[in-house]
Design a protein around this motif. Sequence first.
Motif, PDB file in Angstrom:
ATOM      1  N   SER A   1      84.352  72.075  78.970  1.00 50.91           N
ATOM      2  CA  SER A   1      83.670  71.419  77.848  1.00 50.91           C
ATOM      3  C   SER A   1      83.457  72.368  76.680  1.00 50.91           C
ATOM      4  O   SER A   1      83.040  71.952  75.599  1.00 50.91           O
ATOM      5  CB  SER A   1      82.314  70.863  78.305  1.00 50.91           C
ATOM      6  OG  SER A   1      81.457  71.912  78.745  1.00 50.91           O
TER       7      SER A   1
ATOM      8  N   GLY B   1      88.072  73.744  76.617  1.00 51.83           N
ATOM      9  CA  GLY B   1      88.586  72.436  76.227  1.00 51.83           C
ATOM     10  C   GLY B   1      89.989  72.520  75.669  1.00 51.83           C
ATOM     11  O   GLY B   1      90.844  71.679  75.971  1.00 51.83           O
TER      12      GLY B   1
ATOM     13  N   THR C   1      88.759  69.466  85.652  1.00 51.51           N
ATOM     14  CA  THR C   1      87.843  70.374  84.987  1.00 51.51           C
ATOM     15  C   THR C   1      86.417  70.158  85.462  1.00 51.51           C
ATOM     16  O   THR C   1      86.021  69.032  85.787  1.00 51.51           O
ATOM     17  CB  THR C   1      87.919  70.212  83.454  1.00 51.51           C
ATOM     18  OG1 THR C   1      87.024  71.129  82.829  1.00 51.51           O
ATOM     19  CG2 THR C   1      87.567  68.800  83.036  1.00 51.51           C
TER      20      THR C   1
ATOM     21  N   SER D   1      82.290  71.499  84.511  1.00 50.73           N
ATOM     22  CA  SER D   1      81.418  72.229  83.594  1.00 50.73           C
ATOM     23  C   SER D   1      79.983  71.810  83.836  1.00 50.73           C
ATOM     24  O   SER D   1      79.710  70.791  84.489  1.00 50.73           O
ATOM     25  CB  SER D   1      81.798  71.941  82.133  1.00 50.73           C
ATOM     26  OG  SER D   1      81.500  70.600  81.801  1.00 50.73           O
TER      27      SER D   1
ATOM     28  N   SER E   1      77.807  70.860  81.511  1.00 49.19           N
ATOM     29  CA  SER E   1      77.414  69.724  80.683  1.00 49.19           C
ATOM     30  C   SER E   1      78.024  68.411  81.153  1.00 49.19           C
ATOM     31  O   SER E   1      77.403  67.355  81.031  1.00 49.19           O
ATOM     32  CB  SER E   1      77.798  69.978  79.218  1.00 49.19           C
ATOM     33  OG  SER E   1      79.196  70.154  79.092  1.00 49.19           O
ATOM     34  N   HIS E   2      79.221  68.456  81.719  1.00 48.70           N
ATOM     35  CA  HIS E   2      79.896  67.224  82.134  1.00 48.70           C
ATOM     36  C   HIS E   2      79.711  66.891  83.614  1.00 48.70           C
ATOM     37  O   HIS E   2      79.691  65.715  83.990  1.00 48.70           O
ATOM     38  CB  HIS E   2      81.395  67.310  81.837  1.00 48.70           C
ATOM     39  CG  HIS E   2      81.713  67.230  80.382  1.00 48.70           C
ATOM     40  ND1 HIS E   2      82.981  67.408  79.866  1.00 48.70           N
ATOM     41  CD2 HIS E   2      80.907  67.000  79.303  1.00 48.70           C
ATOM     42  CE1 HIS E   2      82.947  67.278  78.553  1.00 48.70           C
ATOM     43  NE2 HIS E   2      81.716  67.038  78.186  1.00 48.70           N
ATOM     44  N   ASN E   3      79.585  67.901  84.460  1.00 49.50           N
ATOM     45  CA  ASN E   3      79.542  67.649  85.901  1.00 49.50           C
ATOM     46  C   ASN E   3      78.312  68.218  86.594  1.00 49.50           C
ATOM     47  O   ASN E   3      78.130  68.007  87.792  1.00 49.50           O
ATOM     48  CB  ASN E   3      80.787  68.236  86.582  1.00 49.50           C
ATOM     49  CG  ASN E   3      82.075  67.841  85.897  1.00 49.50           C
ATOM     50  OD1 ASN E   3      82.621  68.621  85.126  1.00 49.50           O
ATOM     51  ND2 ASN E   3      82.552  66.631  86.161  1.00 49.50           N
TER      52      ASN E   3
END
Length: 228
Positions: free
Chosen positions: A18, A23, A37, A39, A41-43
């Motif tokens: 991210s 990215g 991927t 991260s 913030s995303h996972n």
Amino acid sequence: MTFEERYGGGRALVFGGSGGIGGALVDRLNRCMAVETLSRSHNGLDVTVEESVANWAGKLTPGYSVIFDATGALEIDGYAPEKSIAAIEPEGMAAQFALNALGPALLLKHFVPLLAEDGPVLFASLSARVGSIGDNKIGGWISYRAAKAALNQVMHTAAIEIGRKRKEAVVVALHPGTVESDLTRKYLARHKSVTPAEAAENLVTVMGRLTPEQTGGFFDWAGERVEW
């Protein structure tokens, strides 16, 4: 040999996908590989917490040709790079080591077993030239420098161990150059910089050229070895 020739058609896993470099690297690798991927913030992956790292490792299917660690930060929790030893804050230094050294070490511990058992494999982690002890001519940035130097030692040591079992493995620390991002913008004035897309292209080119004989090394965006 190009990256596509060495690893194309395989699977890649990018940590920190991210972020700016992460990215851009995901976008570049998607041209020739199946990319996953993770991260924060995303996972919700927190590389400083072993339970989080181990939990995600247990959810993924082994067989990656490329694992790339693009995590890390220059400023953490409001602690900026120090201009002098007098500016060291214990909490800030501990945070640097947790994210920039311990994090990659935990990723190696739990994700190396997910590398493909056959054929060329690569585990790379973003480092920084300021982590070089021999190249340090101006001082400053003590915590960040020290954490990246520790990361380099972790990568070099891991490469020796991994190479005993995986003869076609390349494990390296990579310096991407000065890359334009929100976190580095205030430090760009005196340095030539590149966009994340340019950095990703440079890194892919270097990774394609590195061979098992170079495992454990520290290389810059142009493929030149950086002194420890």
